[in-house]
Scaffold this motif. Structure first.
Motif, mmCIF file in Angstrom:
data_model
loop_
_atom_site.group_PDB
_atom_site.id
_atom_site.type_symbol
_atom_site.label_atom_id
_atom_site.label_comp_id
_atom_site.label_asym_id
_atom_site.label_seq_id
_atom_site.Cartn_x
_atom_site.Cartn_y
_atom_site.Cartn_z
ATOM 1 N N ALA A 95 19.698 9.947 10.795
ATOM 2 C CA ALA A 95 20.172 11.103 10.039
ATOM 3 C C ALA A 95 20.551 12.216 11.004
ATOM 4 C CB ALA A 95 19.102 11.587 9.073
ATOM 5 N N CYS A 96 21.761 12.714 10.840
ATOM 6 C CA CYS A 96 22.266 13.842 11.622
ATOM 7 C C CYS A 96 22.093 15.101 10.760
ATOM 8 C CB CYS A 96 23.733 13.610 11.973
ATOM 9 S SG CYS A 96 24.508 14.945 12.881
ATOM 10 N N ILE A 97 21.274 16.047 11.219
ATOM 11 C CA ILE A 97 20.839 17.144 10.358
ATOM 12 C C ILE A 97 21.072 18.490 11.025
ATOM 13 C CG2 ILE A 97 18.858 18.148 9.158
ATOM 14 C CD1 ILE A 97 17.596 15.320 9.210
ATOM 15 N N ALA A 98 21.742 19.397 10.318
ATOM 16 C CA ALA A 98 21.869 20.771 10.800
ATOM 17 C C ALA A 98 20.481 21.388 10.863
ATOM 18 C CB ALA A 98 22.771 21.573 9.878
ATOM 19 N N TYR A 99 20.238 22.172 11.909
ATOM 20 C CA TYR A 99 18.866 22.619 12.153
ATOM 21 C C TYR A 99 18.820 24.061 12.633
ATOM 22 C CZ TYR A 99 14.064 22.499 13.943
ATOM 23 O OH TYR A 99 12.743 22.755 14.175
ATOM 24 N N ILE A 100 17.761 24.740 12.212
ATOM 25 C CA ILE A 100 17.528 26.117 12.630
ATOM 26 C C ILE A 100 16.018 26.308 12.745
ATOM 27 C CG2 ILE A 100 17.489 26.993 10.256
ATOM 28 C CD1 ILE A 100 18.909 29.510 11.273
ATOM 29 N N GLU A 101 15.588 27.046 13.771
ATOM 30 C CA GLU A 101 14.154 27.262 13.968
ATOM 31 C C GLU A 101 13.543 28.041 12.805
ATOM 32 O OE1 GLU A 101 12.048 26.124 16.107
ATOM 33 O OE2 GLU A 101 13.442 25.084 17.422
ATOM 34 N N LYS A 102 14.233 29.089 12.398
ATOM 35 C CA LYS A 102 13.805 29.883 11.258
ATOM 36 C C LYS A 102 14.941 29.909 10.248
ATOM 37 C CE LYS A 102 10.679 32.921 13.855
ATOM 38 N NZ LYS A 102 10.358 34.329 14.198
ATOM 39 N N GLY A 103 14.648 29.601 9.009
ATOM 40 C CA GLY A 103 15.691 29.513 7.995
ATOM 41 C C GLY A 103 16.426 30.816 7.776
ATOM 42 N N ASP A 104 17.670 30.701 7.359
ATOM 43 C CA ASP A 104 18.450 31.866 6.945
ATOM 44 C C ASP A 104 19.017 31.586 5.558
ATOM 45 O OD1 ASP A 104 20.705 30.259 7.254
ATOM 46 O OD2 ASP A 104 21.320 31.167 9.145
ATOM 47 N N GLU A 105 19.935 32.434 5.093
ATOM 48 C CA GLU A 105 20.440 32.263 3.727
ATOM 49 C C GLU A 105 21.359 31.049 3.567
ATOM 50 O OE1 GLU A 105 23.038 35.729 5.370
ATOM 51 O OE2 GLU A 105 21.154 34.698 5.859
ATOM 52 N N LEU A 143 20.782 28.007 5.535
ATOM 53 C CA LEU A 143 20.149 26.759 5.976
ATOM 54 C C LEU A 143 18.631 26.908 6.014
ATOM 55 C CD1 LEU A 143 20.770 23.880 7.075
ATOM 56 C CD2 LEU A 143 20.596 24.854 9.374
ATOM 57 N N THR A 144 17.952 25.907 5.476
ATOM 58 C CA THR A 144 16.497 25.827 5.571
ATOM 59 C C THR A 144 16.143 24.597 6.409
ATOM 60 O OG1 THR A 144 16.183 24.398 3.639
ATOM 61 C CG2 THR A 144 16.353 26.781 3.240
ATOM 62 N N ARG A 145 14.875 24.358 6.557
ATOM 63 C CA ARG A 145 14.414 23.175 7.277
ATOM 64 C C ARG A 145 14.034 22.056 6.299
ATOM 65 N NH1 ARG A 145 9.819 24.191 10.937
ATOM 66 N NH2 ARG A 145 10.615 22.399 12.092
ATOM 67 N N ASP A 146 14.445 22.203 5.044
ATOM 68 C CA ASP A 146 14.057 21.243 4.008
ATOM 69 C C ASP A 146 14.463 19.814 4.343
ATOM 70 O OD1 ASP A 146 12.948 23.305 2.610
ATOM 71 O OD2 ASP A 146 14.416 23.308 0.976
ATOM 72 N N SER A 147 15.655 19.639 4.919
ATOM 73 C CA SER A 147 16.119 18.280 5.202
ATOM 74 C C SER A 147 15.258 17.607 6.263
ATOM 75 C CB SER A 147 17.587 18.302 5.647
ATOM 76 O OG SER A 147 18.076 16.974 5.764
ATOM 77 N N VAL A 148 14.878 18.345 7.283
ATOM 78 C CA VAL A 148 13.999 17.794 8.315
ATOM 79 C C VAL A 148 12.640 17.442 7.710
ATOM 80 C CG1 VAL A 148 12.699 18.354 10.417
ATOM 81 C CG2 VAL A 148 15.144 18.872 10.279
ATOM 82 N N ILE A 149 12.124 18.313 6.873
ATOM 83 C CA ILE A 149 10.835 18.063 6.220
ATOM 84 C C ILE A 149 10.924 16.825 5.331
ATOM 85 C CG2 ILE A 149 9.189 18.976 4.533
ATOM 86 C CD1 ILE A 149 9.917 21.794 5.640
ATOM 87 N N PHE A 150 12.022 16.715 4.564
ATOM 88 C CA PHE A 150 12.211 15.552 3.690
ATOM 89 C C PHE A 150 12.229 14.263 4.500
ATOM 90 C CE2 PHE A 150 15.291 12.441 2.063
ATOM 91 C CZ PHE A 150 14.701 12.107 0.858
ATOM 92 N N HIS A 151 13.032 14.228 5.564
ATOM 93 C CA HIS A 151 13.141 13.006 6.355
ATOM 94 C C HIS A 151 11.827 12.666 7.058
ATOM 95 C CE1 HIS A 151 17.463 13.532 5.633
ATOM 96 N NE2 HIS A 151 17.555 12.240 5.904
ATOM 97 N N THR A 152 11.086 13.684 7.465
ATOM 98 C CA THR A 152 9.767 13.432 8.046
ATOM 99 C C THR A 152 8.861 12.752 7.027
ATOM 100 O OG1 THR A 152 9.968 15.345 9.524
ATOM 101 C CG2 THR A 152 7.749 14.502 9.117
ATOM 102 N N HIS A 153 8.895 13.230 5.785
ATOM 103 C CA HIS A 153 8.088 12.622 4.723
ATOM 104 C C HIS A 153 8.534 11.188 4.427
ATOM 105 C CE1 HIS A 153 6.823 16.794 2.967
ATOM 106 N NE2 HIS A 153 6.072 16.419 3.985
ATOM 107 N N MET A 154 9.806 10.908 4.677
ATOM 108 C CA MET A 154 10.320 9.565 4.428
ATOM 109 C C MET A 154 10.089 8.628 5.609
ATOM 110 S SD MET A 154 11.249 9.808 1.344
ATOM 111 C CE MET A 154 11.750 8.101 1.246
ATOM 112 N N GLY A 155 9.429 9.111 6.650
ATOM 113 C CA GLY A 155 9.056 8.234 7.758
ATOM 114 C C GLY A 155 9.929 8.322 8.991
ATOM 115 N N TYR A 156 10.807 9.307 9.041
ATOM 116 C CA TYR A 156 11.666 9.476 10.222
ATOM 117 C C TYR A 156 10.916 10.224 11.323
ATOM 118 C CZ TYR A 156 15.872 8.316 7.473
ATOM 119 O OH TYR A 156 16.818 7.694 6.704
ATOM 120 N N ARG A 157 11.379 10.032 12.542
ATOM 121 C CA ARG A 157 10.878 10.801 13.676
ATOM 122 C C ARG A 157 12.043 11.523 14.341
ATOM 123 N NH1 ARG A 157 11.382 7.965 18.832
ATOM 124 N NH2 ARG A 157 12.532 6.018 18.501
#
Length: 200
Positions: free
Chosen positions: A122-132, A134-148
């Motif tokens: 998964a190629c995911i747009a990323y930001i250390e701290k969310g703004d209006e 982009l959030t980190r939701d996609s990274v969190i979701f993929h982590t829960h789905m077993g990605y590293r």
């Protein structure tokens, strides 16, 4: 809406308009996708067609309403990469946190396993701290789905006059062996997934 009411089926070209209704807000209002302009319906139809030539393109729906979609595509054109795919999932922004993304991902993973795919990327747009945008939701979701997390590129995406990072996340879904079985095209597993997973 309960998760059990959601069904998964294979997308068809005529779904393009409804899928665009889900995708357009991500293009116009977020940095989740680095696409600037909402594709025309004809272009989106072509994308669906191209994907289905080899890979799954799935939609989640309930009572005839499409709630989200997921698909896989080539990770890289060289044949040695055939066992790896890039995945994408989009859920109606008004239907989040209802289990739709998980249901889609589980279905996508099951289909890819039947195709002998080993690596989901998964190629995911990323930001250390969310703004209006982009959030980190996609990274969190993929982590829960077993990605590293396997890599990060810094300030490589420019949208809304801001620079965003991009990360790659990876999940292994099969065993890597010396005599690796070849990839089966999506059309070759349609009957199998209909019988085993009720994906029509």
């Amino acid at each position: 809406m309960e998760e059990k009411s959601v069904t998964i089926r294979t997308a068809v070209v005529k779904d393009a308009e409804k899928l665009l209704e889900i995708y357009a807000p991500y293009v116009e209002n977020t940095a989740v996708t680095f696409e600037y302009e909402v594709p025309l319906k004809e272009e989106f139809e072509k994308r669906i067609q191209r994907t289905l030539e080899r890979y799954p393109y799935l939609v989640a729906e309930s009572d005839g309403e499409i709630l989200g979609y997921a698909y896989a595509g080539s990770f890289h054109e060289r044949p040695a990469y055939d066992w790896a795919v890039e995945t994408s999932i989009y859920v109606n922004q008004n239907k989040k946190r209802m289990g739709i993304g998980r249901t889609l991902h589980e279905a996508l993973e099951n289909v890819l396993k039947e195709q002998n795919v080993l690596n989901m990327n998964a190629c995911i747009a990323y930001i250390e701290k969310g703004d209006e945008y982009l959030t980190r939701d996609s990274v969190i979701f993929h982590t829960h789905m077993g990605y590293r997390m396997v890599g990060e590129f810094y300030e490589c995406g420019y949208k809304f006059k801001r620079w965003y990072n991009m990360v790659w996340m990876e999940k292994h879904i099969g065993k890597h062996v010396e005599d690796q079985p070849g990839i089966r095209e999506f059309s070759k597993v349609r009957e199998i997934i209909a019988e085993k997973y009720n994906i029509r």
